[in-house]
Design an enzyme around this catalytic site. Structure first.
Site, PDB file in Angstrom:
ATOM      1  N   ASP A   1      69.679  14.803 -17.594  1.00  0.00           N
ATOM      2  CA  ASP A   1      70.766  13.923 -17.677  1.00  0.00           C
ATOM      3  C   ASP A   1      71.742  14.152 -18.686  1.00  0.00           C
ATOM      4  O   ASP A   1      71.613  15.205 -19.470  1.00  0.00           O
ATOM      5  CB  ASP A   1      70.287  12.380 -17.574  1.00  0.00           C
ATOM      6  CG  ASP A   1      71.253  11.578 -16.685  1.00  0.00           C
ATOM      7  OD1 ASP A   1      72.250  11.175 -16.790  1.00  0.00           O
ATOM      8  OD2 ASP A   1      70.770  11.291 -15.448  1.00  0.00           O
TER       9      ASP A   1
ATOM     10  N   HIS B   1      74.610   7.468 -19.794  1.00  0.00           N
ATOM     11  CA  HIS B   1      74.265   7.678 -18.322  1.00  0.00           C
ATOM     12  C   HIS B   1      72.815   7.885 -18.282  1.00  0.00           C
ATOM     13  O   HIS B   1      72.070   7.339 -17.295  1.00  0.00           O
ATOM     14  CB  HIS B   1      74.969   8.850 -17.724  1.00  0.00           C
ATOM     15  CG  HIS B   1      74.761   9.027 -16.168  1.00  0.00           C
ATOM     16  ND1 HIS B   1      73.685   9.734 -15.741  1.00  0.00           N
ATOM     17  CD2 HIS B   1      75.507   8.607 -15.180  1.00  0.00           C
ATOM     18  CE1 HIS B   1      73.870   9.739 -14.370  1.00  0.00           C
ATOM     19  NE2 HIS B   1      74.922   9.009 -14.267  1.00  0.00           N
TER      20      HIS B   1
ATOM     21  N   SER C   1      73.414   8.448  -8.625  1.00  0.00           N
ATOM     22  CA  SER C   1      72.663   8.410 -10.008  1.00  0.00           C
ATOM     23  C   SER C   1      71.656   7.364 -10.183  1.00  0.00           C
ATOM     24  O   SER C   1      70.804   7.605 -10.987  1.00  0.00           O
ATOM     25  CB  SER C   1      73.695   8.353 -11.176  1.00  0.00           C
ATOM     26  OG  SER C   1      74.601   9.353 -11.027  1.00  0.00           O
TER      27      SER C   1
END
Length: 559
Positions: free
Chosen positions: A199, A240, A417
């Site tokens: 990621d 994220h 996601s």
């Protein structure tokens, strides 16, 4: 016959120009060679000097994953990286971004457009260097939709049932949608399994209480930042990765419980949170190989590639499972025995619309997003692939998905996601329950368990998985003692329950609409009739008897 060095398998626009300066360069093969054996540890032959051979770049855990699935040791398991050759590349001005053992190639950049290729040719004695254009890649403006985050703490209004092993709190709806609680209730919580999370940055993940405890318990086995070349994945450049990881790993009862709360993890940053370039695809390959070497079982990658800031971008026609380097890498990851889960992308409402690489790979589970009612999210990237395959594979809640923000509070956000790690955790628990299964079998059972398996579409693929049903398909869990028959049904469905207590029923179509409901009064009134106007196809029949809810998928098949 001449052997040619394929200097570009990605980015050449013409044979006559070096205007594009980012390439993959095949490395000379180690003359000591390698042996592909039918077993994992090699062929025991007295004529082979094993001490003279390079060792595979694999941990004991990686060996074990291959042995369980009868996967042989291959050439791609050996690193043929050559420091002296790398020094020569640097001497002629090439920048080396990294080396891939899967492709036995270096990711390089040329120093300038007028670089003298003869200097590179001189380094090879057994082949010629030739520029081979694989495909002309143009630039298509296709704005992507990033996950929408809400940092406002969620009020604890929606109480989760307390009859399960965990009190899921705000994660209950997204868990119950796929019946992940059925895995946890049986003790399958990810223990002993290893998940690789590829990621962006994992800012503050090492300080947030529910995630910090994963470090304290020794369940973060490794971290690596392929953007900066060190182990610090926690830089304050993006969160994220933190949010994605929390959906799997966090245990914050009774506020939030992730989908694999007892698994171990490898945290790998491949994404430059501040730009979008082809080098990030290379980083993704390097991260995948790192995960393979560590012995990772399941990969979650909430990343996708189609449009780049300055590098040539892909066309939708390139999403056919063979062009993008990350897609090829995803196929390699499957080949070595990992289950790869990748977000389908957030381009569903844009001009691009379809899935992004590596979600176009045929050997992985590409994950779409639905809302809390099971309806496809507008932003969720659609299928099919450019060669006509169904994508995404399956879908889960990616609208207002509960997760942890950087302060450690439960927040919600939108994006594939988030639907991808939700399923990745449960797939890991499912594999824990079926330790002798291959990665292919695990993926196949997940697809078969899904709501639209009989009638897949290019919005949500095979539908929303049901892990209780998947456990039954794999033989790990005995089928529910309640019986619905015959199935397929020609219109009348008989129901046998564990008691004669009155019950209510609903028939729900593939769009989530209730097309019929009524009361069952056992043992005289034990038959459900489908409406005359109901089309042939897969339906969900829900029977509520007291505190017990029984759900069965029934195929209506009228003559």
């Amino acid at each position: 016959m001449k052997r040619y060095l394929f200097l570009a398998f990605l980015l050449l626009s013409t044979v006559s120009t070096l205007a594009q300066q980012k390439y993959w360069l095949e490395a000379p093969l180690d003359k000591r060679g390698w042996i592909e054996s039918p077993g994992c540890r090699g062929i025991l032959m007295s004529s082979i000097d094993w001490d003279a051979l390079p060792l595979p770049a694999l941990s004991e855990r990686a060996y074990q994953r291959r042995e369980r699935q009868r996967i042989p040791i291959r050439q791609t398991d050996y690193s043929h990286r050559d420091p002296s050759f790398e020094a020569k590349l640097k001497d002629i001005g090439l920048e080396i971004h990294g080396y891939s053992r899967w492709f036995n190639s270096y990711s390089i950049s040329l120093p300038s457009e007028d670089f003298n290729l003869e200097e590179l040719k001189a380094l090879y004695t057994d082949r010629e260097v030739e520029l081979i254009p694989v495909r002309t890649l143009g630039r298509l403006e296709a704005p992507q939709t990033s996950p929408v985050l809400d940092e406002t703490p969620i009020p604890s209004a929606a109480a989760a049932p307390t009859s399960h092993l965990y009190n899921y709190g705000q994660a209950w709806a997204q868990t119950e949608m796929v019946h992940g609680e059925a895995l946890h209730d049986l003790g399958y919580d990810g223990s002993g399994m290893l998940i690789g999370v590829i990621d962006g940055a994992f800012f503050n993940a090492d300080n947030i209480g529910p995630l910090y405890q994963v470090f304290q318990q020794g369940r973060v086995l490794a971290t690596y930042d392929f953007v900066n070349g060190d182990t610090n994945v926690f830089r304050p450049v993006g969160s994220h990765g933190t949010r994605v990881w929390s959906i799997m790993a966090a245990d914050l009862e009774p506020q939030f419980v992730g989908s694999a709360p007892r698994a171990s993890y490898v945290l790998l940053r491949s994404e430059d949170d501040e730009s979008e370039s082809k080098v990030e695809e290379d980083n993704w390959i390097f991260a995948m190989e790192f995960a393979d070497s560590m012995g990772v079982d399941v990969i979650n990658s909430s990343l996708g590639y189609n449009v780049f800031d300055t590098d040539p971008s892909y066309f939708p026609s390139d999403m056919e499972g063979r062009t993008a380097i990350v897609t090829r890498g995803a196929v390699m990851a499957h080949r070595v025995g990992m289950v790869v889960m990748n977000s389908a992308g957030n381009s569903g409402a844009s001009s691009w619309r379809i899935i992004t690489a590596p979600a176009d790979a045929d050997s992985i589970l590409s994950i779409g997003a639905v809302d809390s009612l099971g309806q496809v999210a507008a932003f969720s990237s659609r299928g099919p692939t450019a060669d006509g395959r169904i994508k995404p594979d399956v879908s889960a809640q990616g609208v207002l998905t509960a997760h942890l923000g950087t302060s450690g509070t439960v927040t919600r956000g939108n994006g594939t996601s988030f639907s991808s790690p939700l399923l990745a955790g449960f797939v890991t628990c499912f594999w824990q329950a079926n330790p002798n299964a291959t990665n292919y079998e695990i993926m196949d059972w997940v697809r078969q368990s899904a709501s639209h398996y009989a009638r897949p579409n290019n919005d949500i693929g095979y539908g929303i998985p049901n892990f209780q049903f998947a456990m039954e398909l794999s033989g790990t869990l005995s089928p529910n003692p309640s019986i619905f028959y015959p199935n397929p049904s020609a219109g009348a469905l008989y129901v046998k329950m564990k008691s004669d207590e009155k019950a209510t029923y609903q028939i729900i179509d593939i769009n989530g609409r209730v097309i019929a409901d009524g009361t069952l009064g056992f043992a005289r009134n034990d038959r459900i009739l489908f409406p005359l106007g109901a089309a042939n196809g897969l339906y969900q029949v829900r029977v509520i008897q007291g505190d017990e809810v029984t759900v069965e998928k029934v195929l209506l098949q009228r003559p």
